[in-house]
Design a protein around this motif. Structure first.
Motif, PDB file in Angstrom:
ATOM      1  N   ARG A  26       0.828  -1.213   0.000  1.00 39.24           N
ATOM      2  CA  ARG A  26       0.000   0.000   0.000  1.00 39.24           C
ATOM      3  C   ARG A  26       0.859   1.259   0.000  1.00 39.24           C
ATOM      4  O   ARG A  26       0.544   2.232  -0.684  1.00 39.24           O
ATOM      5  N   GLU A  40      -7.121   4.014  -3.136  1.00 38.25           N
ATOM      6  CA  GLU A  40      -6.548   3.036  -2.202  1.00 38.25           C
ATOM      7  C   GLU A  40      -6.611   3.553  -0.771  1.00 38.25           C
ATOM      8  O   GLU A  40      -6.913   2.795   0.156  1.00 38.25           O
ATOM      9  N   MET A  44      -8.628   1.722   2.132  1.00 42.34           N
ATOM     10  CA  MET A  44      -7.925   1.277   3.327  1.00 42.34           C
ATOM     11  C   MET A  44      -8.688   1.686   4.587  1.00 42.34           C
ATOM     12  O   MET A  44      -8.900   0.859   5.487  1.00 42.34           O
TER      13      MET A  44
END
Length: 86
Positions: A26, A40, A44
């Motif tokens: 990540r 992302e 998350m």
């Protein structure tokens, strides 16, 4: 059901190690910036809130630590696979 606390400990350590892989993947994706990084980052945060709520519900309804660790590990593995593909 876990047959010992030692086994639960080992599975929890494995979860932590697997999670570190996802953290590294990540961070790499976030460091590139752009729309994909923003998506992302949002994913998350959403995943973490949902996973915590799911774990709390599992325990509140009589679930075990084994179930919580197993569910987290499944999600972590799925994220590692998704992030390593692209």
């Amino acid at each position: 059901m876990y047959d010992s606390w030692l086994r639960l400990g080992f599975d929890t350590v494995r979860l932590g190690l697997e999670a570190q892989t996802v953290v590294a993947l990540r961070l790499a994706k976030l460091s590139l910036g752009g729309a994909a990084a923003q998506i992302e980052a949002q994913r998350m945060v959403t995943e973490k809130v949902e996973a915590a709520a799911e774990a709390a519900m599992t325990l509140a309804t009589g679930g075990t630590a084994e179930r919580v660790v197993r569910d987290y590990r499944r999600k972590v593995r799925a994220n590692a696979l998704r992030l390593s593909r692209g």
